[in-house]
Design a protein around this motif. Structure first.
Motif, PDB file in Angstrom:
ATOM      1  N   GLY A 301      45.407  42.052  36.517  1.00  0.00           N
ATOM      2  CA  GLY A 301      45.298  41.521  35.173  1.00  0.00           C
ATOM      3  C   GLY A 301      43.926  40.929  34.978  1.00  0.00           C
ATOM      4  O   GLY A 301      43.338  40.378  35.913  1.00  0.00           O
ATOM      5  N   GLY A 302      43.393  41.040  33.764  1.00  0.00           N
ATOM      6  CA  GLY A 302      42.072  40.490  33.500  1.00  0.00           C
ATOM      7  C   GLY A 302      41.928  40.000  32.077  1.00  0.00           C
ATOM      8  O   GLY A 302      42.369  40.653  31.129  1.00  0.00           O
ATOM      9  N   LEU A 303      41.358  38.842  31.925  1.00  0.00           N
ATOM     10  CA  LEU A 303      40.980  38.235  30.656  1.00  0.00           C
ATOM     11  C   LEU A 303      39.701  37.488  30.953  1.00  0.00           C
ATOM     12  O   LEU A 303      39.469  37.082  32.104  1.00  0.00           O
ATOM     13  N   ALA A 304      38.835  37.319  29.974  1.00  0.00           N
ATOM     14  CA  ALA A 304      37.601  36.579  30.223  1.00  0.00           C
ATOM     15  C   ALA A 304      37.945  35.235  30.858  1.00  0.00           C
ATOM     16  O   ALA A 304      38.670  34.427  30.286  1.00  0.00           O
ATOM     17  N   GLY A 305      37.462  35.023  32.081  1.00  0.00           N
ATOM     18  CA  GLY A 305      37.745  33.786  32.796  1.00  0.00           C
ATOM     19  C   GLY A 305      38.904  33.860  33.761  1.00  0.00           C
ATOM     20  O   GLY A 305      39.172  32.889  34.478  1.00  0.00           O
ATOM     21  N   PHE A 306      39.609  35.010  33.840  1.00  0.00           N
ATOM     22  CA  PHE A 306      40.777  35.138  34.711  1.00  0.00           C
ATOM     23  C   PHE A 306      40.802  36.512  35.376  1.00  0.00           C
ATOM     24  O   PHE A 306      40.486  37.524  34.752  1.00  0.00           O
ATOM     25  N   ARG A 307      41.223  36.529  36.645  1.00  0.00           N
ATOM     26  CA  ARG A 307      41.519  37.766  37.345  1.00  0.00           C
ATOM     27  C   ARG A 307      42.755  37.523  38.203  1.00  0.00           C
ATOM     28  O   ARG A 307      42.830  36.529  38.940  1.00  0.00           O
ATOM     29  N   LEU A 308      43.720  38.464  38.143  1.00  0.00           N
ATOM     30  CA  LEU A 308      45.015  38.264  38.776  1.00  0.00           C
ATOM     31  C   LEU A 308      45.513  39.590  39.343  1.00  0.00           C
ATOM     32  O   LEU A 308      45.155  40.655  38.847  1.00  0.00           O
ATOM     33  N   ARG A 309      46.372  39.514  40.357  1.00  0.00           N
ATOM     34  CA  ARG A 309      46.902  40.756  40.938  1.00  0.00           C
ATOM     35  C   ARG A 309      48.201  40.465  41.681  1.00  0.00           C
ATOM     36  O   ARG A 309      48.325  39.449  42.357  1.00  0.00           O
ATOM     37  N   ARG A 310      49.158  41.368  41.517  1.00  0.00           N
ATOM     38  CA  ARG A 310      50.358  41.385  42.367  1.00  0.00           C
ATOM     39  C   ARG A 310      50.454  42.770  42.984  1.00  0.00           C
ATOM     40  O   ARG A 310      50.299  43.792  42.301  1.00  0.00           O
ATOM     41  N   THR A 311      50.695  42.826  44.287  1.00  0.00           N
ATOM     42  CA  THR A 311      50.713  44.091  45.006  1.00  0.00           C
ATOM     43  C   THR A 311      51.882  44.093  45.982  1.00  0.00           C
ATOM     44  O   THR A 311      52.070  43.152  46.755  1.00  0.00           O
ATOM     45  N   PHE A 312      52.652  45.175  45.934  1.00  0.00           N
ATOM     46  CA  PHE A 312      53.834  45.349  46.783  1.00  0.00           C
ATOM     47  C   PHE A 312      53.592  46.534  47.706  1.00  0.00           C
ATOM     48  O   PHE A 312      53.219  47.620  47.245  1.00  0.00           O
ATOM     49  N   PHE A 313      53.773  46.329  49.003  1.00  0.00           N
ATOM     50  CA  PHE A 313      53.645  47.385  50.003  1.00  0.00           C
ATOM     51  C   PHE A 313      55.054  47.796  50.430  1.00  0.00           C
ATOM     52  O   PHE A 313      55.666  47.140  51.299  1.00  0.00           O
ATOM     53  N   PRO A 314      55.630  48.855  49.827  1.00  0.00           N
ATOM     54  CA  PRO A 314      57.046  49.185  50.039  1.00  0.00           C
ATOM     55  C   PRO A 314      57.418  49.444  51.494  1.00  0.00           C
ATOM     56  O   PRO A 314      58.489  49.018  51.953  1.00  0.00           O
ATOM     57  N   LYS A 315      56.572  50.147  52.239  1.00  0.00           N
ATOM     58  CA  LYS A 315      56.921  50.484  53.624  1.00  0.00           C
ATOM     59  C   LYS A 315      56.993  49.244  54.507  1.00  0.00           C
ATOM     60  O   LYS A 315      57.669  49.243  55.539  1.00  0.00           O
ATOM     61  N   HIS A 316      56.294  48.197  54.098  1.00  0.00           N
ATOM     62  CA  HIS A 316      56.273  46.964  54.887  1.00  0.00           C
ATOM     63  C   HIS A 316      57.076  45.852  54.218  1.00  0.00           C
ATOM     64  O   HIS A 316      57.177  44.751  54.766  1.00  0.00           O
ATOM     65  N   ASN A 317      57.616  46.167  53.014  1.00  0.00           N
ATOM     66  CA  ASN A 317      58.391  45.181  52.256  1.00  0.00           C
ATOM     67  C   ASN A 317      57.623  43.862  52.136  1.00  0.00           C
ATOM     68  O   ASN A 317      58.172  42.771  52.368  1.00  0.00           O
TER      69      ASN A 317
END
Length: 545
Positions: A301-317
């Motif tokens: 996710g990105g907005l001026a002044g912000f950066r965000l991320r959610r990441t799921f690795f299914p094989k490693h849960n």
């Protein structure tokens, strides 16, 4: 990893110093570690905590898709789908809805072929930090998208327009607000206690502030004033996101869940596997010394002044969440964290080795300007260090390793060439293969045609472009329904092709460099121009007499 809590508190926090961050690690549906450091507001010294509300921006898209597919998977799904399509015909330009290849799956899979409205806001005269209204300005934007810039289902191009149109259609068809639907179908089932759809970015709950800049230039508070729909309007805390990751872990193992169904790999119309679908992006991180690639599913996710991320690795849960109130490269943070958590190695130890042709003597000069005749976009190549080039295509730089005689590769692009020949470019995540022709710069590049200057109009998107300047210097400015925008500098590449700089706009990240290609009538007179960036291509302008 023996101590993930210590990893967050000491390793990750020290490597990515910023005004503030909240991060978490979830494994097998259980919280392994969470940590918040720094400040939500540097001026008032308000600390950032795990309960501080962030705008999670485009991470919202997958949550809107959970609502969408829940509606379509229900007993009245067929009827609701038909009504959504009827409503889309009212929201989008009439000519786009006559194409039978446009489907709901392709809309939410970034395969629609529509132009991105945040990019087009530049051409409609919007200024950075100006106001943009969801229910007044956004519907007008949808009607001004023009035609397709590629055939639906054939390629991928990130497009927020898809999600605005879907969101507005869902609200009209159901007679309910998207806010209420998200609360009922996502936030409550997931246990996200403070998450909500809050479209107005000027009203982020206190004390949260987003910052531009960095350690060398200083951190500068940014005041956003735009309203988002389902493309990016959710705000949530780290505690909410931990609850969401636990929900994802449960759902990913349940073949009957909506998340499970919408997270299956989508395809293009030609059958090739797509890397994006239903608000979920897919990718791989290279392992170490024979370890398999680490596949991930998630979104930034990105907005001026912000950066965000959610990441799921299914094989490693395993899930990794990072929320910054500054403009940090969250993919770099996630990659480092994943390799430490999964492989137990630092990123320096797991960098892939360049496969170099032993007969390659480095004779090719890569620096030059090229042109993609299909998308009408410039490709600017420069060699910044031995065995490495920077390629600007469609707006922003991308680094590639030189791996052989006339071959360069990165995660997202492969280029093959020969001296003075075209570039053969493959961008698999966009399902694109194309040739970029060399632009021959004239002997005297400072002899610029006087008839570039003038006023141009695009009936396709309802925009006026003003080209001003003299000698070797040109400028561009745009008028449209959003106002009279700022002046942009331009740089000459050769032939009739220019680059226009736009690194500040309503949305973030901004389009970067736009390509401006002037056109004639077969003689000497300049009669028009084609303007485009990667997510808003081939906008045609006619020069006014």
């Amino acid at each position: 990893m023996d101590n993930p809590q210590a990893f967050l508190e000491h390793d990750l926090a020290s490597r990515w110093q910023a005004p503030g961050c909240a991060a978490a690690i979830v494994k097998d549906g259980q919280l392994l570690a969470k940590h918040a450091w720094g400040y939500a507001n540097l001026e008032t010294r308000a600390p950032l905590t795990t309960e501080t509300i962030f705008p999670i921006c485009s991470i919202s898209k997958q949550m809107v898709c959970l609502v969408l597919w829940d509606l379509l998977d229900g007993p009245n799904g067929t009827d609701i789908e038909a009504k959504i399509f009827d409503t889309l015909r009212e929201i989008l330009p009439a000519e786009t809805m006559s194409n039978h290849d446009l489907t709901i799956s392709r809309l939410v899979g970034m395969q629609s072929g529509l132009r991105d409205y945040w990019a087009l806001s530049v051409l409609w005269g919007a200024a950075p930090q100006s106001r943009f209204s969801l229910y007044q300005d956004a519907p007008q934007a949808m009607k001004r998208l023009g035609g397709y810039h590629f055939s639906p289902g054939s390629e991928l191009s990130y497009c927020n327009s898809n999600y605005v149109a879907i969101s507005l259609a869902i609200e009209k068809v159901t007679g309910r607000t998207l806010r209420d639907l998200l609360q009922e179908k996502v936030f409550m089932p997931a246990g996200m206690k403070t998450a909500a759809l809050r479209p107005d970015t000027s009203r982020i709950p206190a004390p949260m502030v987003g910052y531009e800049g960095g350690e060398t230039a200083g951190y500068i508070r940014y005041a956003n004033r735009i309203e988002w729909a389902g493309d990016a309007g959710v705000m949530a805390s780290l505690e909410d996101m931990i609850a969401y990751e636990k929900y994802v872990h449960r759902s990913a193992a349940d073949a009957n869940s909506i998340y499970y169904k919408m997270s299956r790999e989508p395809t293009y119309i030609d059958g090739n596997v797509a890397h994006y679908g239903s608000g979920l992006m897919r990718g791989k991180l290279a392992g170490k010394d024979g370890n398999p690639d680490m596949e991930w599913v998630g979104h930034s996710g990105g907005l001026a002044g912000f950066r965000l991320r959610r990441t799921f690795f299914p094989k490693h849960n395993l899930s990794i969440v990072t929320l910054f109130n500054s403009e940090i490269d969250t993919m770099a943070v996630t990659e480092y964290a994943a390799k430490r958590l999964i492989l137990g190695a630092s990123i320096e130890q797991t960098l892939p080795q360049r496969k170099k042709d032993p007969d390659w003597d480095g004779w090719i000069s890569w620096t030059g300007n090229y042109f993609d005749l299909d998308a009408r976009l410039a490709v600017v190549v420069r060699q910044d260090k031995p065995h490495h080039i920077q390629v600007n295509y469609g707006g922003h730089d991308e680094g590639l390793d030189l791996t052989g005689r006339g071959t360069a590769t990165s995660k997202y692009m492969t280029i093959d060439t020969a001296p003075d020949g075209p570039l053969a470019i493959h961008r698999p995540k966009e399902n694109r293969e194309f040739a970029a022709q060399l632009i021959h710069t004239p002997t005297n590049p400072y002899h610029i045609r006087a008839d570039y200057v003038g006023e141009y109009y695009s009936a396709d998107i309802d925009s006026t472009m003003h080209i001003t300047g003299s000698g070797s210097v040109l400028y561009a400015a745009f008028d449209g329904y959003l106002g009279k925008g700022p002046v942009h500098t331009m740089r000459y590449l050769g032939a009739h092709v220019w680059l226009m700089s736009c690194f500040r706009s309503l949305d973030a990240p901004s389009p970067g460099f736009w390509t401006v290609e002037f056109a004639g009538d077969g003689g000497e007179a300049v009669t028009g121009a084609t303007v485009g960036c990667s997510i808003a291509r081939k906008v045609e302008y006619k020069k006014k007499a």
